[in-house]
Write a protein that holds these residues in place. Sequence first.
Motif, PDB file in Angstrom:
ATOM      1  N   ILE A 264       0.754  -1.317  -0.019  1.00  0.00           N
ATOM      2  CA  ILE A 264       0.151  -0.035  -0.165  1.00  0.00           C
ATOM      3  C   ILE A 264       0.756   1.196   0.138  1.00  0.00           C
ATOM      4  CG2 ILE A 264      -1.734   1.288   1.209  1.00  0.00           C
ATOM      5  CD1 ILE A 264      -2.716  -1.260   2.585  1.00  0.00           C
ATOM      6  N   LEU A 265       1.837   1.313   0.812  1.00  0.00           N
ATOM      7  CA  LEU A 265       2.587   2.429   0.912  1.00  0.00           C
ATOM      8  C   LEU A 265       3.485   2.697  -0.327  1.00  0.00           C
ATOM      9  CD1 LEU A 265       3.779   2.469   4.631  1.00  0.00           C
ATOM     10  CD2 LEU A 265       1.921   3.618   3.742  1.00  0.00           C
ATOM     11  N   ALA A 266       3.893   1.587  -0.873  1.00  0.00           N
ATOM     12  CA  ALA A 266       4.833   1.785  -1.895  1.00  0.00           C
ATOM     13  C   ALA A 266       4.020   2.148  -3.129  1.00  0.00           C
ATOM     14  CB  ALA A 266       5.179   0.356  -2.474  1.00  0.00           C
ATOM     15  N   LEU A 267       2.942   2.124  -3.463  1.00  0.00           N
ATOM     16  CA  LEU A 267       1.963   2.399  -4.286  1.00  0.00           C
ATOM     17  C   LEU A 267       1.598   4.056  -4.120  1.00  0.00           C
ATOM     18  CD1 LEU A 267      -0.650  -0.324  -5.401  1.00  0.00           C
ATOM     19  CD2 LEU A 267       1.746   0.362  -6.576  1.00  0.00           C
ATOM     20  N   GLU A 268       1.358   4.340  -2.884  1.00  0.00           N
ATOM     21  CA  GLU A 268       1.192   5.790  -2.454  1.00  0.00           C
ATOM     22  C   GLU A 268       2.480   6.447  -2.863  1.00  0.00           C
ATOM     23  OE1 GLU A 268      -1.705   7.063  -0.979  1.00  0.00           O
ATOM     24  OE2 GLU A 268      -2.500   5.340  -1.907  1.00  0.00           O
ATOM     25  N   MET A 269       3.477   6.153  -2.580  1.00  0.00           N
ATOM     26  CA  MET A 269       4.729   6.908  -2.647  1.00  0.00           C
ATOM     27  C   MET A 269       4.927   7.109  -4.110  1.00  0.00           C
ATOM     28  SD  MET A 269       6.779   5.601   0.714  1.00  0.00           S
ATOM     29  CE  MET A 269       8.380   6.550   0.346  1.00  0.00           C
ATOM     30  N   LEU A 270       4.697   5.846  -4.779  1.00  0.00           N
ATOM     31  CA  LEU A 270       4.948   6.049  -6.516  1.00  0.00           C
ATOM     32  C   LEU A 270       4.259   6.905  -6.839  1.00  0.00           C
ATOM     33  CD1 LEU A 270       6.538   4.616  -8.743  1.00  0.00           C
ATOM     34  CD2 LEU A 270       4.565   3.070  -8.928  1.00  0.00           C
ATOM     35  N   GLU A 271       3.058   7.073  -6.680  1.00  0.00           N
ATOM     36  CA  GLU A 271       2.289   7.956  -7.287  1.00  0.00           C
ATOM     37  C   GLU A 271       2.526   9.438  -6.885  1.00  0.00           C
ATOM     38  OE1 GLU A 271      -2.507   9.112  -6.632  1.00  0.00           O
ATOM     39  OE2 GLU A 271      -1.944   7.158  -7.352  1.00  0.00           O
ATOM     40  N   ALA A 272       3.099   9.848  -5.431  1.00  0.00           N
ATOM     41  CA  ALA A 272       3.264  10.947  -4.914  1.00  0.00           C
ATOM     42  C   ALA A 272       4.942  11.360  -5.590  1.00  0.00           C
ATOM     43  CB  ALA A 272       3.203  10.836  -3.640  1.00  0.00           C
ATOM     44  N   GLY A 273       5.698  10.452  -6.061  1.00  0.00           N
ATOM     45  CA  GLY A 273       6.975  10.757  -6.582  1.00  0.00           C
ATOM     46  C   GLY A 273       7.870  10.770  -5.401  1.00  0.00           C
ATOM     47  N   ARG A 274       7.802   9.924  -4.319  1.00  0.00           N
ATOM     48  CA  ARG A 274       8.463   9.879  -3.281  1.00  0.00           C
ATOM     49  C   ARG A 274       9.150   8.514  -2.993  1.00  0.00           C
ATOM     50  NH1 ARG A 274       6.105  10.003   0.976  1.00  0.00           N
ATOM     51  NH2 ARG A 274       3.551  10.010   0.177  1.00  0.00           N
ATOM     52  N   LEU A 275       8.799   7.527  -3.883  1.00  0.00           N
ATOM     53  CA  LEU A 275       9.562   6.173  -3.814  1.00  0.00           C
ATOM     54  C   LEU A 275      10.812   6.357  -4.423  1.00  0.00           C
ATOM     55  CD1 LEU A 275       8.987   3.271  -2.845  1.00  0.00           C
ATOM     56  CD2 LEU A 275       7.984   2.630  -5.131  1.00  0.00           C
ATOM     57  N   ALA A 276      11.640   6.329  -3.903  1.00  0.00           N
ATOM     58  CA  ALA A 276      13.223   6.590  -4.336  1.00  0.00           C
ATOM     59  C   ALA A 276      13.469   5.417  -5.494  1.00  0.00           C
ATOM     60  CB  ALA A 276      14.271   6.794  -3.136  1.00  0.00           C
ATOM     61  N   LEU A 332      10.339   3.987   6.991  1.00  0.00           N
ATOM     62  CA  LEU A 332      10.185   4.975   5.879  1.00  0.00           C
ATOM     63  C   LEU A 332      11.328   6.171   6.086  1.00  0.00           C
ATOM     64  CD1 LEU A 332       6.390   5.147   7.163  1.00  0.00           C
ATOM     65  CD2 LEU A 332       7.253   5.078   4.535  1.00  0.00           C
ATOM     66  N   LEU A 333      12.586   5.928   5.214  1.00  0.00           N
ATOM     67  CA  LEU A 333      13.655   6.500   5.716  1.00  0.00           C
ATOM     68  C   LEU A 333      13.554   7.958   5.298  1.00  0.00           C
ATOM     69  CD1 LEU A 333      16.205   5.131   6.348  1.00  0.00           C
ATOM     70  CD2 LEU A 333      16.997   5.064   3.986  1.00  0.00           C
ATOM     71  N   ASP A 334      12.654   8.539   4.642  1.00  0.00           N
ATOM     72  CA  ASP A 334      12.455  10.016   4.586  1.00  0.00           C
ATOM     73  C   ASP A 334      12.163  10.561   5.828  1.00  0.00           C
ATOM     74  OD1 ASP A 334      13.027  10.155   2.038  1.00  0.00           O
ATOM     75  OD2 ASP A 334      10.964   9.930   1.255  1.00  0.00           O
ATOM     76  N   HIS A 335      11.788   9.789   6.960  1.00  0.00           N
ATOM     77  CA  HIS A 335      11.148  10.112   8.473  1.00  0.00           C
ATOM     78  C   HIS A 335      11.867   9.471   9.361  1.00  0.00           C
ATOM     79  CE1 HIS A 335       8.047  12.450   5.930  1.00  0.00           C
ATOM     80  NE2 HIS A 335       7.905  11.088   5.133  1.00  0.00           N
ATOM     81  N   ALA A 336      12.585   8.373   9.387  1.00  0.00           N
ATOM     82  CA  ALA A 336      13.008   7.740  10.444  1.00  0.00           C
ATOM     83  C   ALA A 336      13.985   6.841   9.885  1.00  0.00           C
ATOM     84  CB  ALA A 336      11.989   6.706  10.893  1.00  0.00           C
ATOM     85  N   THR A 337      14.957   6.577  10.989  1.00  0.00           N
ATOM     86  CA  THR A 337      16.329   5.854  10.849  1.00  0.00           C
ATOM     87  C   THR A 337      16.092   4.345  10.892  1.00  0.00           C
ATOM     88  OG1 THR A 337      16.883   6.346  13.122  1.00  0.00           O
ATOM     89  CG2 THR A 337      17.647   8.065  11.330  1.00  0.00           C
ATOM     90  N   THR A 338      14.833   3.951  11.541  1.00  0.00           N
ATOM     91  CA  THR A 338      14.710   2.648  11.732  1.00  0.00           C
ATOM     92  C   THR A 338      13.329   2.087  11.703  1.00  0.00           C
ATOM     93  OG1 THR A 338      15.143   0.656  13.307  1.00  0.00           O
ATOM     94  CG2 THR A 338      14.368   2.934  14.100  1.00  0.00           C
ATOM     95  N   GLY A 339      12.974   0.845  11.908  1.00  0.00           N
ATOM     96  CA  GLY A 339      11.401   0.591  11.821  1.00  0.00           C
ATOM     97  C   GLY A 339      10.534   1.622  12.858  1.00  0.00           C
ATOM     98  N   ASP A 340       9.393   1.854  12.505  1.00  0.00           N
ATOM     99  CA  ASP A 340       8.799   2.793  13.293  1.00  0.00           C
ATOM    100  C   ASP A 340       7.143   2.506  13.212  1.00  0.00           C
ATOM    101  OD1 ASP A 340       7.346   5.041  14.666  1.00  0.00           O
ATOM    102  OD2 ASP A 340       8.936   6.309  14.413  1.00  0.00           O
ATOM    103  N   GLY A 341       6.573   1.784  14.269  1.00  0.00           N
ATOM    104  CA  GLY A 341       5.258   1.391  14.200  1.00  0.00           C
ATOM    105  C   GLY A 341       4.232   2.570  14.064  1.00  0.00           C
ATOM    106  N   LEU A 342       4.425   3.688  15.057  1.00  0.00           N
ATOM    107  CA  LEU A 342       3.565   4.848  14.826  1.00  0.00           C
ATOM    108  C   LEU A 342       3.511   5.388  13.496  1.00  0.00           C
ATOM    109  CD1 LEU A 342       3.943   4.147  18.033  1.00  0.00           C
ATOM    110  CD2 LEU A 342       3.506   6.701  18.335  1.00  0.00           C
ATOM    111  N   LEU A 343       4.870   5.699  13.098  1.00  0.00           N
ATOM    112  CA  LEU A 343       4.925   6.133  11.872  1.00  0.00           C
ATOM    113  C   LEU A 343       4.246   5.468  10.547  1.00  0.00           C
ATOM    114  CD1 LEU A 343       6.488   8.945  10.661  1.00  0.00           C
ATOM    115  CD2 LEU A 343       8.403   7.181   9.876  1.00  0.00           C
TER     116      LEU A 343
END
Length: 446
Positions: A264-276, A332-343
Motif C-alpha cells: 500500500i505504501l509503495a504505491l502511494e509513494m510511487l504516485e506521489a513521486g516519493r518512492l526513491a 520510511l527512511l525519509d522520516h525515520a532511521t529505523t522501523g517505526d510502528g507509529l509512523l
Amino acid sequence: MARLFGTDGVRGVAGRDLTATLALGIAAAAARVLTRGTAPGTRPTAVVGRDPRASGEFLEAAVVAGLAGAGVDVVRLGVLPTPAVAYLTAETGADFGVMLSASHNPAPDNGIKIFGRGGRKLPDAVEDEIEAAMAEDHAGATGADVGRVVDAGDGAERYIRHVVDSLGQRLDGLRVVVDCANGAASGVAPEALRRAGAEVIAIGDTPDGLNINEGCGSTHLDTLRDAVREHGADAGLAHDGDADRCLAVAADGSVVDGDQILGILALEMLEAGRLAKETLVVTVMSNLGLKLAMREAGITVVETPVGDRYVLEAMHEGAFSLGGEQSGHVVLLDHATTGDGLLTGLHLLGAVSRRGLALGELAKVMTRLPQVLINVRGVDKARAGSSPELTAAVGAAEAELGESGRVLIRPSGTEPMVRVMVEAAAEAHAQEVAERLAGVVRSALG
C-alpha cells in the motif's frame, strides 16, 4: 565463545542472562568506543530510553551508571518506543543512544539496543569493537570528568510532534483501535492518532511492568480483531512491546500484514513521486504475491536476508526510501532511521483517508499466496547449502511450482534447525511440497 550481540542488540532473561553487571559493562565499553575522536573539551552525550518492563528500571540504572562513570553525560528519556529513542538521538545531536527492550518477547526478557550518531543501528564491526572493549581494563572518570545525568521531560512531545507532522494531512472521520501491547507505545500512540484527527479507542495501554505483550499487541491479533468489531472501527493498529512494528486489522476483521502495508505504501509513494528509484526493499521471507504485485506496478524489488538491519543496510547502500518485513517492521527512511510502528500506522491510515477506501480494499493491492513454514529440528544446519540431495529436491520442487510459487530453505540464525518455506497458488499444494522437502532435510542433514 558465542557473539554477545545478536541480530538486534543484546538480549536475554533479565537478572539471569542480562544482569546489571553486564549492562554496566556494555554501557561503559560502548561509551569508550562510540566517543573516540570526540573533540578535546567536548563532553559526549547519550540518550537512554526503555520500555515499561519491570527489569528496565534496574537495567536503566546500570546503563546510566556505566555511561556516566565513563565520562558521558546522560539524558534519561524514560519510557518511549525504540524509534523515538533513535529519532531523539539524531534530533538532539547526541553521540549515541541506548534503548532497553526485548521487543515482542515476554516480560522476563529484556535487551540492550544501541544507536550510533544520527540514530542509526550499529554495524556488526562496531558491535564487535564494543564487545572486545569489555575485556579491557580502563580507568573510570573522576572529579569533573564524571558524566552528569538529567531527565528529559519533553521527549515524548517532540517525538509525537515529529510523527504527526510527517503525515502532512488529517485523519478526521476515521475511527481507529490501537493496541499498544502494554508496552512503550501506551503513552504516545493514542495521543499521536488523536492529534492527527482520528477517533481513538486504545487497548493494551495500561502497562504494569509485567503485562507487556501478554495476550495483546502485534503477536496476539485476535484481541485487536475483537475490539475492531466491537467498536465498529474503520481499522485497528497493533504494535509490539517497543513499538517498532505495526500490523493492522481491517473493519471486516481481516489481518493486514507487513507485506500488504508495504505494498500500500509503495504505491502511494510511487504516485506521489516519493518512492526513491521506484524501488522497494524486502526480505526473502516476503510473500511472492507482494513481489508479483510490485512487478506489475513497475516497482523494482530488492531482497535481503531476514532482519531489519539487513533491510536498512540495503536501503542506505542504494539510497532507497521504503523497505521492511512481513512482521511489520517498516522503514520510511525519509522520516525515520529505523522501523517505526507509529509512523507506519499513521501513513497507512493516511492512505485510507486519501483514497476514501476501506483498509480491506486497499490491502487487495496484492494477492497473498498461501505460505507454509516447517521448522525441522535436530539436523545439521551447517550442511544445508552443500547437500546434493537437498539441492536436487529443491530444484525439482521449484520446477514443479513454476512462477506461481517458490521454495526457501533457510538455516535458523539462532536455533539448531532448518526452516522450510514453500509458497504455491493452492495451500494444499504448498503444504504437500513443504512436507516433502522437510522429509528430505531430515534424511539428508539428520
